[in-house]
Design a protein around this motif. Structure first.
Motif, short mmCIF file in Angstrom:
data_model
loop_
_atom_site.label_atom_id
_atom_site.label_comp_id
_atom_site.label_asym_id
_atom_site.label_seq_id
_atom_site.Cartn_x
_atom_site.Cartn_y
_atom_site.Cartn_z
N GLN A 71 25.97 47.11 38.24
CA GLN A 71 25.96 46.12 37.18
C GLN A 71 25.38 46.70 35.89
O GLN A 71 25.88 46.41 34.80
CB GLN A 71 25.12 44.93 37.63
CG GLN A 71 25.04 43.82 36.63
CD GLN A 71 24.14 42.71 37.09
OE1 GLN A 71 23.26 42.92 37.90
NE2 GLN A 71 24.34 41.54 36.58
N ILE A 75 29.13 46.26 34.50
CA ILE A 75 29.56 44.87 34.54
C ILE A 75 28.84 44.01 33.52
O ILE A 75 29.21 43.94 32.37
CB ILE A 75 29.43 44.30 35.97
CG1 ILE A 75 30.17 45.22 36.94
CG2 ILE A 75 30.00 42.90 36.05
CD1 ILE A 75 30.06 44.87 38.37
N GLU A 76 27.82 43.31 33.91
CA GLU A 76 27.18 42.34 33.03
C GLU A 76 25.70 42.25 33.32
O GLU A 76 25.20 42.80 34.30
CB GLU A 76 27.82 40.97 33.21
CG GLU A 76 27.63 40.40 34.59
CD GLU A 76 28.33 39.09 34.79
OE1 GLU A 76 28.06 38.46 35.82
OE2 GLU A 76 29.13 38.69 33.95
N ARG A 77 25.02 41.51 32.47
CA ARG A 77 23.60 41.29 32.66
C ARG A 77 23.38 40.15 33.65
O ARG A 77 24.31 39.44 34.01
CB ARG A 77 22.97 40.94 31.31
CG ARG A 77 23.08 42.10 30.33
CD ARG A 77 22.71 41.66 28.96
NE ARG A 77 23.75 40.72 28.51
CZ ARG A 77 23.97 40.41 27.26
NH1 ARG A 77 23.23 40.92 26.33
NH2 ARG A 77 24.91 39.57 26.92
N ASN A 78 22.14 39.96 34.09
CA ASN A 78 21.81 38.95 35.09
C ASN A 78 22.03 37.53 34.60
O ASN A 78 22.13 36.61 35.39
CB ASN A 78 20.37 39.09 35.55
CG ASN A 78 20.19 40.20 36.54
OD1 ASN A 78 21.16 40.69 37.10
ND2 ASN A 78 18.97 40.60 36.75
N ASP A 80 24.55 36.55 32.31
CA ASP A 80 25.85 36.36 31.67
C ASP A 80 26.87 35.63 32.54
O ASP A 80 27.93 35.26 32.07
CB ASP A 80 26.46 37.71 31.27
CG ASP A 80 25.78 38.29 30.05
OD1 ASP A 80 25.12 37.53 29.33
OD2 ASP A 80 25.93 39.50 29.82
N GLY A 81 26.61 35.46 33.81
CA GLY A 81 27.60 34.90 34.74
C GLY A 81 27.93 33.44 34.47
O GLY A 81 27.12 32.69 33.95
N ASP A 85 24.61 31.94 36.58
CA ASP A 85 24.28 33.35 36.43
C ASP A 85 23.54 33.87 37.66
O ASP A 85 23.18 33.13 38.56
CB ASP A 85 23.47 33.58 35.15
CG ASP A 85 22.22 32.73 35.08
OD1 ASP A 85 21.64 32.45 36.13
OD2 ASP A 85 21.83 32.35 33.96
#
Length: 155
Positions: A71, A75-78, A80-81, A85
């Motif tokens: 990640q 991918i993305e930060r913790n 951003d989901g 998230d």
């Protein structure tokens, strides 16, 4: 269960072929070990993922273990989901397992970013107004403007 049976059958076949060539052992030993692992996964009751996906469940746990490294670079930060998230999901997982699910102080989010909303505590809150607030609907040219009373939980 089918995966475990296939792996056991493949291991048995490889072991039977070991009589003709010693290179069969290169396939027989790993397949027999995977068959034993799959059987163990089917019989255990602790992890439902391993019970549903006997050998592949271990790959999920391995990828979950190295997830932060993947990640971090790809991918993305913790936070951003979407719709939830990773931080929220981790808290849900920890609470479901009965472990400690609190995050001490601080945040990874940029609280100074434009559009970030937050509450600021006040040592001196505003007094409750005497009359409930009202909203006037209609402009100065309206012949019969309507006044709506805003509902409030405090009375």
């Amino acid at each position: 269960m089918i995966v475990a049976l296939i792996l056991c059958a493949a291991g048995t076949t490889a072991a039977a072929g070991a009589e003709t060539s010693p290179l069969w052992w290169l396939a027989a030993v790993p397949l027999a070990l995977l068959g034993l692992l799959g059987t163990w996964d089917l019989l255990q009751r602790r992890h439902s993922v391993l019970r549903a996906y006997p050998v592949l469940g271990h790959a999920r746990f391995l990828l979950e273990r190295i997830r932060p490294e993947l990640q971090q670079y790809f991918i993305e930060r913790n936070y951003d989901g979407r719709p939830f998230d990773r931080d929220v999901r981790n808290i849900v997982y920890e609470r479901a397992k009965g472990t400690e699910a609190e995050e001490p102080y601080g945040t990874e989010r940029d609280v100074y970013e434009a559009g970030y909303e937050f509450l600021v505590p006040s040592m001196a809150p505003r007094a409750v107004p005497e009359a409930p607030p009202r909203v006037r609907i209609g402009g100065p040219a309206a012949t019969a403007p309507t006044t709506w009373r805003c509902s409030t939980s405090r009375r």
